[in-house]
Design a protein around this motif. Structure first.
Motif, PDB file in Angstrom:
ATOM      1  N   GLU A 479     -17.679 -18.966 -39.771  1.00  0.00           N
ATOM      2  CA  GLU A 479     -16.226 -19.065 -39.921  1.00  0.00           C
ATOM      3  C   GLU A 479     -15.751 -20.291 -39.145  1.00  0.00           C
ATOM      4  OE1 GLU A 479     -12.119 -16.442 -39.296  1.00  0.00           O
ATOM      5  OE2 GLU A 479     -14.099 -15.479 -39.123  1.00  0.00           O
ATOM      6  N   PHE A 480     -15.029 -21.171 -39.843  1.00  0.00           N
ATOM      7  CA  PHE A 480     -14.481 -22.374 -39.210  1.00  0.00           C
ATOM      8  C   PHE A 480     -13.052 -22.087 -38.761  1.00  0.00           C
ATOM      9  CE2 PHE A 480     -17.665 -24.040 -42.242  1.00  0.00           C
ATOM     10  CZ  PHE A 480     -18.492 -24.692 -41.342  1.00  0.00           C
ATOM     11  N   VAL A 481     -12.743 -22.438 -37.515  1.00  0.00           N
ATOM     12  CA  VAL A 481     -11.418 -22.184 -36.950  1.00  0.00           C
ATOM     13  C   VAL A 481     -10.900 -23.466 -36.313  1.00  0.00           C
ATOM     14  CG1 VAL A 481     -11.903 -19.750 -36.560  1.00  0.00           C
ATOM     15  CG2 VAL A 481     -12.376 -21.397 -34.747  1.00  0.00           C
ATOM     16  N   ALA A 482      -9.569 -23.518 -36.112  1.00  0.00           N
ATOM     17  CA  ALA A 482      -8.955 -24.713 -35.534  1.00  0.00           C
ATOM     18  C   ALA A 482      -9.261 -24.846 -34.052  1.00  0.00           C
ATOM     19  CB  ALA A 482      -7.452 -24.685 -35.765  1.00  0.00           C
ATOM     20  N   SER A 483      -9.394 -23.702 -33.362  1.00  0.00           N
ATOM     21  CA  SER A 483      -9.684 -23.727 -31.928  1.00  0.00           C
ATOM     22  C   SER A 483     -10.263 -22.383 -31.521  1.00  0.00           C
ATOM     23  CB  SER A 483      -8.419 -24.019 -31.117  1.00  0.00           C
ATOM     24  OG  SER A 483      -7.466 -22.980 -31.299  1.00  0.00           O
ATOM     25  N   LEU A 484     -10.932 -22.366 -30.376  1.00  0.00           N
ATOM     26  CA  LEU A 484     -11.477 -21.137 -29.822  1.00  0.00           C
ATOM     27  C   LEU A 484     -10.673 -20.724 -28.599  1.00  0.00           C
ATOM     28  CD1 LEU A 484     -15.298 -21.967 -30.046  1.00  0.00           C
ATOM     29  CD2 LEU A 484     -14.053 -20.315 -31.434  1.00  0.00           C
ATOM     30  N   PRO A 485     -10.474 -19.432 -28.409  1.00  0.00           N
ATOM     31  CA  PRO A 485      -9.702 -18.982 -27.241  1.00  0.00           C
ATOM     32  C   PRO A 485     -10.403 -19.368 -25.937  1.00  0.00           C
ATOM     33  CG  PRO A 485     -10.793 -17.131 -28.336  1.00  0.00           C
ATOM     34  CD  PRO A 485     -10.951 -18.306 -29.235  1.00  0.00           C
ATOM     35  N   GLU A 486      -9.613 -19.712 -24.933  1.00  0.00           N
ATOM     36  CA  GLU A 486     -10.169 -20.131 -23.650  1.00  0.00           C
ATOM     37  C   GLU A 486      -9.615 -19.278 -22.516  1.00  0.00           C
ATOM     38  OE1 GLU A 486      -9.691 -24.269 -22.941  1.00  0.00           O
ATOM     39  OE2 GLU A 486     -10.952 -24.887 -24.621  1.00  0.00           O
ATOM     40  N   LYS A 487     -10.375 -19.274 -21.424  1.00  0.00           N
ATOM     41  CA  LYS A 487      -9.965 -18.577 -20.215  1.00  0.00           C
ATOM     42  C   LYS A 487     -10.494 -19.363 -19.033  1.00  0.00           C
ATOM     43  CE  LYS A 487     -10.219 -14.057 -17.931  1.00  0.00           C
ATOM     44  NZ  LYS A 487     -10.777 -12.683 -18.017  1.00  0.00           N
ATOM     45  N   ASP A 488      -9.625 -19.765 -18.154  1.00  0.00           N
ATOM     46  CA  ASP A 488      -9.999 -20.564 -16.973  1.00  0.00           C
ATOM     47  C   ASP A 488     -10.750 -21.828 -17.362  1.00  0.00           C
ATOM     48  OD1 ASP A 488      -8.886 -18.593 -15.315  1.00  0.00           O
ATOM     49  OD2 ASP A 488     -10.764 -17.463 -15.260  1.00  0.00           O
ATOM     50  N   GLY A 489     -10.332 -22.446 -18.469  1.00  0.00           N
ATOM     51  CA  GLY A 489     -10.899 -23.718 -18.883  1.00  0.00           C
ATOM     52  C   GLY A 489     -12.194 -23.627 -19.656  1.00  0.00           C
ATOM     53  N   SER A 490     -12.699 -22.428 -19.916  1.00  0.00           N
ATOM     54  CA  SER A 490     -13.930 -22.241 -20.678  1.00  0.00           C
ATOM     55  C   SER A 490     -13.671 -21.351 -21.876  1.00  0.00           C
ATOM     56  CB  SER A 490     -15.025 -21.606 -19.807  1.00  0.00           C
ATOM     57  OG  SER A 490     -15.309 -22.423 -18.692  1.00  0.00           O
ATOM     58  N   ILE A 491     -14.548 -21.410 -22.854  1.00  0.00           N
ATOM     59  CA  ILE A 491     -14.409 -20.549 -24.022  1.00  0.00           C
ATOM     60  C   ILE A 491     -14.500 -19.087 -23.596  1.00  0.00           C
ATOM     61  CG2 ILE A 491     -15.466 -19.875 -26.208  1.00  0.00           C
ATOM     62  CD1 ILE A 491     -16.454 -22.760 -26.503  1.00  0.00           C
ATOM     63  N   ASP A 492     -13.582 -18.298 -24.058  1.00  0.00           N
ATOM     64  CA  ASP A 492     -13.535 -16.869 -23.747  1.00  0.00           C
ATOM     65  C   ASP A 492     -14.347 -16.112 -24.803  1.00  0.00           C
ATOM     66  OD1 ASP A 492     -12.942 -14.226 -23.242  1.00  0.00           O
ATOM     67  OD2 ASP A 492     -10.809 -14.565 -22.892  1.00  0.00           O
ATOM     68  N   ARG A 493     -15.609 -15.835 -24.507  1.00  0.00           N
ATOM     69  CA  ARG A 493     -16.499 -15.211 -25.495  1.00  0.00           C
ATOM     70  C   ARG A 493     -16.027 -13.814 -25.888  1.00  0.00           C
ATOM     71  NH1 ARG A 493     -21.252 -18.108 -26.071  1.00  0.00           N
ATOM     72  NH2 ARG A 493     -22.125 -16.333 -27.206  1.00  0.00           N
ATOM     73  N   GLU A 494     -15.488 -13.078 -24.929  1.00  0.00           N
ATOM     74  CA  GLU A 494     -15.029 -11.729 -25.242  1.00  0.00           C
ATOM     75  C   GLU A 494     -13.850 -11.773 -26.205  1.00  0.00           C
ATOM     76  OE1 GLU A 494     -16.668  -8.960 -24.469  1.00  0.00           O
ATOM     77  OE2 GLU A 494     -18.135 -10.382 -23.675  1.00  0.00           O
ATOM     78  N   ALA A 495     -12.994 -12.760 -26.043  1.00  0.00           N
ATOM     79  CA  ALA A 495     -11.865 -12.890 -26.964  1.00  0.00           C
ATOM     80  C   ALA A 495     -12.350 -13.308 -28.350  1.00  0.00           C
ATOM     81  CB  ALA A 495     -10.873 -13.929 -26.431  1.00  0.00           C
ATOM     82  N   VAL A 496     -13.392 -14.157 -28.412  1.00  0.00           N
ATOM     83  CA  VAL A 496     -13.968 -14.532 -29.714  1.00  0.00           C
ATOM     84  C   VAL A 496     -14.518 -13.296 -30.406  1.00  0.00           C
ATOM     85  CG1 VAL A 496     -15.787 -15.857 -30.856  1.00  0.00           C
ATOM     86  CG2 VAL A 496     -14.490 -16.885 -28.992  1.00  0.00           C
ATOM     87  N   LYS A 497     -15.243 -12.457 -29.667  1.00  0.00           N
ATOM     88  CA  LYS A 497     -15.784 -11.236 -30.260  1.00  0.00           C
ATOM     89  C   LYS A 497     -14.676 -10.325 -30.772  1.00  0.00           C
ATOM     90  CE  LYS A 497     -19.716 -11.096 -27.083  1.00  0.00           C
ATOM     91  NZ  LYS A 497     -20.345 -10.320 -25.999  1.00  0.00           N
ATOM     92  N   SER A 498     -13.623 -10.219 -29.979  1.00  0.00           N
ATOM     93  CA  SER A 498     -12.512  -9.346 -30.369  1.00  0.00           C
ATOM     94  C   SER A 498     -11.824  -9.843 -31.630  1.00  0.00           C
ATOM     95  CB  SER A 498     -11.516  -9.248 -29.203  1.00  0.00           C
ATOM     96  OG  SER A 498     -10.394  -8.488 -29.556  1.00  0.00           O
ATOM     97  N   GLN A 499     -11.613 -11.156 -31.725  1.00  0.00           N
ATOM     98  CA  GLN A 499     -10.876 -11.708 -32.864  1.00  0.00           C
ATOM     99  C   GLN A 499     -11.724 -11.855 -34.125  1.00  0.00           C
ATOM    100  OE1 GLN A 499      -8.577 -15.301 -31.977  1.00  0.00           O
ATOM    101  NE2 GLN A 499      -8.336 -14.659 -29.843  1.00  0.00           N
TER     102      GLN A 499
END
Length: 502
Positions: A479-499
């Motif tokens: 899946e191609f997306v415009a941006s990935l969710p971040e947390k404290d300046g890094s990619i938030d993997r848990e948020a990616v899994k949730s979304q």
């Protein structure tokens, strides 16, 4: 070797006395049957040939091949010498095969005719190898039969705690790790399998998992240990499996989804009699397990384990607690601990740790990793679980730093797949996650952000990955997306899994 040692080769000698004329191995591909007495003779002749070729105790012997009588003989002959067998997953790419072999620095490599071209293509990258030998069939390598003569094998004593096999686990942090297991590990696991299944010389094991996998290797030895017949498939095929179950009255096998479901579908289509299947162990969906039990009247055994725990840490009858992974094995202390390595209360989630004779000897040439996994005197699995009030383990996933995806019993670390995806010039960022899959239980999904102005199709990216690492590691979904969710300046993997993990 001392008075308390007992090795795989001792088991082969023991069974040649106890079950000399009884069939030990049936090769479905060729129709060949070998009894326990013949098997010992074949192992001795091959061990003598390996000695002549210069193989010594502690040397590694690489194997790239499907299940076969020759492969099983080679395991026995290597064990007789006190050498270490290094089976390589034949589904890997040529580069991955070369890495795993080089990691173990073998002195000999055996390959099927089918995989000889792969081995030949990386031959110049394997400086430790002195001999390349055909395992099955003809090919460009030295003939297998050339190793076998009439010499008498005279083996030196082998310590039961000596290394027997190196099995490479999935590529955590981007590189596979070779788990070294001993004769004690193997035979202790064998006794657990035999106790759980109640195996007898009257049983027939359908040997359908690859011998490069700890479950395939150790289950085949467990059946041999019990004096049971191994009916060997060089590669799983549902129609052939059903025919072999019916014709040889197969009674046990080890299952990873979708194997059992495919067998049940084939049986439903053909009406074949598979009622001889009295015991199946492994990991599968609840509806498949219940369907199997209804069709055959057999028992399904649930389990939890890793290569590093000699396949098993907990096991039990599925019906005793559906959804759980059984209770701790007879010779293993399973403890759940928090991040400070303190025990957690019943019902609380903690990291699964194990002590006892099933714990592997360590990762090959990785001292820092061994210090980490064996800290405070326990093997730390990186897996999470909780105990209920009756001592049943409920699996709760991986620790975040050891995130793992398990499609069809294989282990895939997202970090390895992400590294390959990021090598594509059109990809700026990616997160690889596990998603539900009706066939494999868990599938692989890549969520990607493209570089500005770049275009890329999902199909092209999937093929890009499949050309560089084993194809079972490639994403099924992109899946191609415009941006990935971040947390404290890094990619938030848990948020990616949730979304994106639905």
């Amino acid at each position: 070797m001392g008075r308390y040692d007992f090795t795989l080769y001792d088991l082969i000698k023991r069974n040649a006395v106890c079950h000399a004329g009884k069939p030990a191995w049936f090769e479905a591909e060729t129709g060949t049957t070998v009894n326990f007495g013949q098997f010992r003779q074949q192992v001795d002749r091959l061990a003598a040939g390996l000695q002549r070729a210069g193989v010594r105790a502690g040397d590694r012997v690489g194997v790239v091949g499907k299940n076969s009588l020759a492969f099983f003989q080679l395991i026995g002959a290597t064990a007789a010498l006190g050498a270490i067998v290094l089976p390589v997953n034949w589904r890997l790419s040529a580069g991955e095969v070369a890495f795993n072999l080089n990691d173990g620095t073998p002195v000999m490599v055996f390959a099927d005719e089918e995989f000889a071209p792969v081995v030949t293509s990386v031959r110049d990258q394997l400086p430790s190898v002195r001999h390349f030998v055909n395992l099955a069939g003809s090919g460009p390598l030295d003939p297998f039969d050339g190793l076998i003569g009439d010499d008498l094998f005279s083996g030196a004593p082998v310590d039961a705690d000596a290394g027997l096999v190196i099995i490479h686990t999935a590529a955590v942090a981007g590189r596979p790790r070779g788990a070294l297991l001993s004769h004690v590990n193997l035979l202790c696991a064998s006794l657990h399998f035999n106790t759980c299944f109640g195996l007898t010389p009257g049983d027939v094991h359908l040997n359908l998992l690859p011998l490069f996998h700890v479950a395939g290797f150790f289950m085949a030895v467990a059946a041999f240990h019990a004096g049971a017949l191994n009916v060997n498939m060089n590669r799983f095929n549902a129609a052939e499996a059903v025919q072999l179950i019916q014709s040889h009255h197969a009674s046990v096998f080890f299952d990873f989804s979708p194997i059992l479901g495919a067998i049940l579908d084939e049986q439903a289509n053909t009406g074949a009699d598979i009622s001889s299947l009295r015991a199946v162990m492994g990991l599968d969906a609840a509806d498949t397990i219940e369907r199997y039990q209804q069709v055959t009247g057999g028992t399904f055994y649930s389990m939890y384990g890793q290569t590093e725990t000699s396949c098993l840490a907990t096991l039990g009858r599925y019906d005793d607690r559906p959804g759980a992974a059984g209770r701790p094995i007879l010779m293993g202390m399973v403890e759940l601990v928090d991040d400070a390595d303190q025990p957690v209360a019943v019902g609380q989630v903690g990291e699964i740790t194990l002590t006892g004779p099933m714990v592997f000897k360590g990762y090959w040439n990785l001292d820092d990793d061994n210090a980490q996994t064996f800290r405070n005197g326990r093997h730390h699995t990186g897996d999470l679980g909780r105990f209920d009030e009756d001592g049943f383990l409920w699996y709760s996933g991986r620790k975040p730093e050891k995130e793992l995806i398990k499609p069809g019993g294989e282990n895939v670390y997202p970090a390895e797949v992400e590294a390959v995806i990021l090598a594509h010039p059109a990809v700026k960022q990616t997160v690889v996650i596990g998603v539900p899959d009706p066939k494999w239980k868990e599938g692989i999904k890549a969520v990607c952000v493209l570089e500005l102005g770049q275009t890329l199709t999902a199909e092209a990216l999937i093929e890009f990955v499949g050309q560089r690492i084993a194809r079972y590691k490639k994403p099924q979904v992109v899946e191609f997306v415009a941006s990935l969710p971040e947390k404290d300046g890094s990619i938030d993997r848990e948020a990616v899994k949730s979304q994106y993990g639905g």
